[in-house]
Design a protein around this motif. Structure first.
Motif, short mmCIF file in Angstrom:
data_model
loop_
_atom_site.label_atom_id
_atom_site.label_comp_id
_atom_site.label_asym_id
_atom_site.label_seq_id
_atom_site.Cartn_x
_atom_site.Cartn_y
_atom_site.Cartn_z
N PHE A 2 -42.01 15.84 -8.48
CA PHE A 2 -41.32 15.36 -9.85
C PHE A 2 -40.16 16.34 -10.28
O PHE A 2 -39.87 17.36 -9.61
CB PHE A 2 -42.75 15.49 -10.89
N LYS A 3 -39.35 15.81 -11.17
CA LYS A 3 -38.29 16.48 -11.84
C LYS A 3 -38.31 16.51 -13.16
O LYS A 3 -37.28 15.74 -13.88
CB LYS A 3 -36.96 15.57 -11.07
N ASP B 198 -50.05 23.57 -1.50
CA ASP B 198 -50.00 22.23 -0.96
C ASP B 198 -49.47 21.19 -1.87
O ASP B 198 -49.15 19.97 -1.62
CB ASP B 198 -51.25 21.80 -0.39
N GLY B 199 -49.21 21.64 -3.19
CA GLY B 199 -48.81 20.63 -4.38
C GLY B 199 -49.86 19.83 -4.98
O GLY B 199 -49.76 19.00 -5.80
N LEU C 266 -39.38 20.08 -8.96
CA LEU C 266 -40.38 21.00 -8.78
C LEU C 266 -40.62 21.29 -7.14
O LEU C 266 -41.36 22.19 -6.97
CB LEU C 266 -41.53 20.44 -9.36
N SER C 267 -39.84 20.71 -6.34
CA SER C 267 -39.76 21.15 -5.01
C SER C 267 -39.24 22.43 -4.93
O SER C 267 -39.48 23.07 -3.81
CB SER C 267 -39.02 20.05 -4.35
N THR C 268 -38.50 22.87 -6.00
CA THR C 268 -38.29 24.11 -6.00
C THR C 268 -39.35 25.33 -5.76
O THR C 268 -39.06 26.51 -5.32
CB THR C 268 -37.66 24.77 -7.34
N VAL D 271 -48.96 27.39 -8.50
CA VAL D 271 -48.36 27.17 -10.11
C VAL D 271 -49.37 26.99 -10.79
O VAL D 271 -50.28 26.18 -10.76
CB VAL D 271 -47.24 25.94 -9.82
N LEU D 272 -49.34 27.71 -12.04
CA LEU D 272 -50.03 27.28 -12.99
C LEU D 272 -49.38 26.55 -14.14
O LEU D 272 -48.25 27.11 -14.67
CB LEU D 272 -50.59 28.63 -13.85
N VAL D 273 -49.60 25.33 -14.58
CA VAL D 273 -48.93 24.57 -15.34
C VAL D 273 -49.73 24.63 -16.90
O VAL D 273 -50.86 24.26 -16.88
CB VAL D 273 -49.03 23.14 -14.94
#
Length: 167
Positions: free
Chosen positions: A10-11, A141-142, A22-24, A30-32
């Motif tokens: 996603f962007k 792993d996303g 979000l590939s950054t 990551v905690l969203v």
């Protein structure tokens, strides 16, 4: 959205309105969190910031918290992106990224939130965000690993985050 297989596909827009791939954050835990500046849960910013600082102190940049401001619950984040950034910094010293204000539910829900809700429905399989400060844990792993309700205090998430970091 259907072609997305990980969080990193996603962007969303950053705080200045520019696309943030979000590939950054690929390979990081990551905690969203969907945030709001005028909510009963707003003091969780302090807990989130402490969690962020404590974990990054030990694990460097392998962990990040990303805040997604949202005004869909009781109009509790009515300010502009600039006002939200200022509020988070002045009141809670927030140093993790807080992005552009989005919708998390409904027809205009940001694609990243559409995907998060599909990947990890809430209680009873509900695919909506119930209130501000719901939290999703993304593994290296996303993929979505955990989802917590607004009432879950940030400090109680440290164990789950550290377990993901250890994988």
């Amino acid at each position: 959205m259907s072609s997305a297989t990980t969080f990193y596909d996603f962007k969303p827009l950053d705080k200045t309105g520019k696309e943030l791939p979000l590939s950054t954050y690929a390979g990081k835990v990551v905690l969203v969190v969907n945030t709001a500046s005028k909510c009963g849960f707003t003091p969780q910013f302090a807990g989130l910031e402490k969690l962020y600082k404590d974990i990054t102190e030990k694990h460097g940049d392998k962990f990040v918290i990303i805040g997604f401001p949202c005004n869909q619950f009781g109009g509790q984040d009515p300010g502009s992106d600039e006002e939200i950034q200022s509020f988070c910094q002045l009141n809670y010293g927030v140093s993790f990224p807080v992005l552009h204000k989005i919708d998390v539910n409904g027809d205009n829900a940001d694609p990243v939130y559409q995907w998060l809700k599909e990947e990890k429905p809430g209680l009873l399989g509900l695919k909506r965000i119930k209130w501000n400060f719901e939290k999703f844990l993304i593994g290296k792993d996303g993929k979505v690993k955990e989802r917590w309700a607004s009432t879950t205090k940030p400090e109680s998430l440290e164990k789950a985050i550290l377990e993901e970091l250890a994988k």
